[in-house]
Design an enzyme around this catalytic site. Structure first.
Site, PDB file in Angstrom:
ATOM      1  N   CYS A  96      -1.100   6.953   5.930  1.00 27.08           N
ATOM      2  CA  CYS A  96      -2.370   6.905   5.193  1.00 27.08           C
ATOM      3  C   CYS A  96      -3.375   5.912   5.777  1.00 27.08           C
ATOM      4  CB  CYS A  96      -2.106   6.599   3.731  1.00 27.08           C
ATOM      5  SG  CYS A  96      -1.045   7.825   2.958  1.00 27.08           S
ATOM      6  N   CYS A 211      -3.180   8.430 -10.652  1.00 27.27           N
ATOM      7  CA  CYS A 211      -2.726   8.799  -9.307  1.00 27.27           C
ATOM      8  C   CYS A 211      -3.788   9.622  -8.597  1.00 27.27           C
ATOM      9  CB  CYS A 211      -1.451   9.644  -9.384  1.00 27.27           C
ATOM     10  SG  CYS A 211      -0.159   8.938 -10.419  1.00 27.27           S
ATOM     11  N   HIS A 332      -7.252  12.379  -1.879  1.00 29.67           N
ATOM     12  CA  HIS A 332      -6.556  11.698  -0.789  1.00 29.67           C
ATOM     13  C   HIS A 332      -6.168  12.722   0.271  1.00 29.67           C
ATOM     14  CE1 HIS A 332      -4.529   8.682   1.317  1.00 29.67           C
ATOM     15  NE2 HIS A 332      -3.506   8.414   0.535  1.00 29.67           N
TER      16      HIS A 332
END
Lengths: 384, 384
Positions: A96, A211, A332
């Site tokens: 990431c 999240c 994300h």
């Protein structure tokens, strides 16, 4: 801007001169391949620039991709698709944190004299980054929510951080995403604290809206040496400080209230840039879970350890954080996330952020993190 | 050494101070995982150095992996396994050129001031690199032997290069591999021209022994800034020239007698290093197929275009090439190949190559290539 008197040396030798994004999405049968998304972000980048795209394209001598996708040779294939005959052509991957690390790589190619104009393209699919590729030393906590929950619980116990504090991070970032037409949550409405607290439980104390959501996405930035930055961009943004750090998961988790890699990377970046935390006007921090934004406030030095919850409440003044929605609002997309963070800070510092422009901002910070806080990079950007 | 008079500037600021290899193998159910192979190459590296490994390990501030394996986060995991808390930690990937490109990345981190001591570890499995990840523009020639055969046929038609010339490259490199205990073919005996010509046909005119074999393998190198190179290594080898180039497959194949990326990358490296081809004493070139070594002789400027076959016959003097067996003798392990090439040239220039030492060699060249000649990197190394 809260520190107009302080003199930051802006004679850095590498600048960001262009930025672009593709829409972050979760289409099950996506209309677009990863390469198409990557190209969309490059086209968006050229369309955001005043300079002639064709001349600019001919000058690009490095093309770095940032992706955790299992495809190989992505940088060369993308160069071929774009008709770019670059010298330096490769992929950078560090889960990431791939995005920030790809930018640091491009910075180095320019600073070392091997490149003058470097295109960095981050892209990833919603399938990537969901499971951590642990080595045997790291145990069986394969889902990122597991370790994030550990940090959340400990912070709540130790400092009285509340479920509401966590929820307020999600509310803020989802609200910011409504201003960002490239964010996954752009057209999906606001949420309030009750919505977050009532969303599906994931791992106690984290709920679904605590999240981030894995997305297909792409983002591009263009870096230039000092010699040409001013000639291709009216207001280049300078890379002023760089920090990067790694630590084993077992060592990191001895103290569950601090992301040691963030503290270490920030210290390096502040030192290199001769910048203090209170000089930062705008920051993109790695909020893949709500608790991580609160930890970032503390570990980047915006507030004292333990006071992150107060900052969320607005009781302590901090920089404008995750102005484009952050990871929680934008979605994300592992290899694209760090580049998208750089895109937003660059827009803010170029004063091209539209309705979410932070007035007179001059110093920006990017904080990109990976895999249970075992690696982080911090980049300081300064308006020229 | 054939050019003692010429003065090469050795004040370059980045040096290679350590090298190590794991045995290249093809065990179907390998005793060792890729991480274990990687660690073996690092342990071999430390054991080859005079300097205390523990002190050295503590000073490593960058760890770059080079692999085409689908695993993610390999650099951070390896850092954790080694107990190295590096700042810069990521993977570089560009298919079969990953190794040289990872070295160029490490060079840049040091030259730009972000690192002082950088460990580069290349590793890959025998499953990788067998199929090319073509984009739609590149057609359906998925097997590397297809395009290598095109180049071989054209070179034979155009310049009278013979099947025997090709075979002699395999014979030479398999013979050299008998001196390299880390090579796949170390313990598998020599072959003669007849063996090659009678080996199984693959794609006309290439036979099985004209093709390299995919292996599990690993290789490591340690790079240092000028400040510390001399203190950790008696005879550091300096990175003097760097070149890298990419081109679309469709453009590249307009002329099937030249690897344009090699010509371009070599031109850059020679210019940066102020070196001429005739000054090179020892070279590792990308001989994943026999024809590619002949093309490399020409495209690196060791002989005129078309005269590669003469060089194989020994009718033209060229540098010592693929002294450790090259890709044909060592085995091909995509992400490890370029690093293993650097290892051999470094050993030669440190005068630590044992029975295959090229006497008094001073200037070395590494040529690493990928995917149908669409990307190549050339690195010039100079004894200090």
């Amino acid at each position: 801007m809260r520190d107009a008197d302080v003199n930051v040396n802006t004679n850095a030798n590498v600048a960001i001169v262009g930025y672009g994004l593709a829409r972050f999405n979760r289409d099950e049968a996506s209309k677009y391949s990863l390469y198409e998304l990557a190209l969309q972000s490059v086209v968006d980048m050229f369309s955001n620039m005043e300079y002639d795209a064709r001349s600019l394209k001919d000058g690009i001598d490095a093309l770095i991709t940032s992706t955790t996708d299992s495809s190989t040779y992505t940088a060369s294939i993308l160069a071929d698709m774009l008709g770019i005959r670059a010298r330096i052509v490769n992929r950078v991957e560090s889960m990431c944190s791939s995005g920030a690390d790809a930018l640091i790589a491009a910075y180095s190619y320019i600073a070392s004299g091997l490149s003058n104009l470097a295109l960095v393209v981050g892209f990833d699919s919603s399938n990537s980054g969901m499971l951590l590729d642990w080595d045997v030393a790291r145990g069986d906590m394969r889902h990122p929510a597991h370790w994030a929950a550990l940090y959340a619980k400990k912070h709540m116990q130790e400092f009285g951080t509340s479920r509401e504090h966590l929820a307020m991070v999600a509310v803020k970032n989802r609200r910011s995403a409504l201003t960002n037409e490239k964010a996954y949550f752009y057209d999906k409405g606001a949420v309030d604290v009750d919505d977050v607290l009532r969303s599906k439980p994931v791992v106690e104390p984290l709920r679904l809206y605590d999240c981030s959501i894995a997305c297909n996405g792409a983002a591009s930035i263009l870096l230039a040496s000092a010699d040409i930055a001013k000639s291709v961009c009216r207001e280049p943004v300078w890379i002023k400080g760089i920090g990067s750090s790694s630590i084993g998961a077992s060592i990191n988790s001895i103290d569950l209230t601090t992301m040691h890699v963030t503290v270490d990377a920030a210290r390096q970046a502040y030192k290199m840039g001769n910048v203090r935390p209170e000089m930062v006007d705008v920051a993109q921090v790695h909020d893949s879970f709500t608790i991580l934004e609160i930890l970032a406030y503390e570990d980047l030095g915006f507030v004292e350890k333990g006071k992150g919850g107060y900052a969320v409440e607005g009781r302590i003044s901090i920089p404008a954080v995750n102005t484009d929605g952050g990871v929680l609002g934008r979605g994300h997309s592992s290899g694209a996330t760090g580049i998208a963070q750089v895109v937003e800070v660059t827009r803010q510092l170029m004063h091209k952020a539209g309705s979410r422009q932070i007035k007179d901002c001059r110093i920006g910070l990017v904080h990109n993190m990976a895999a249970a806080g075992t690696h982080a990079s911090v980049i300081l950007l300064v308006r020229g």
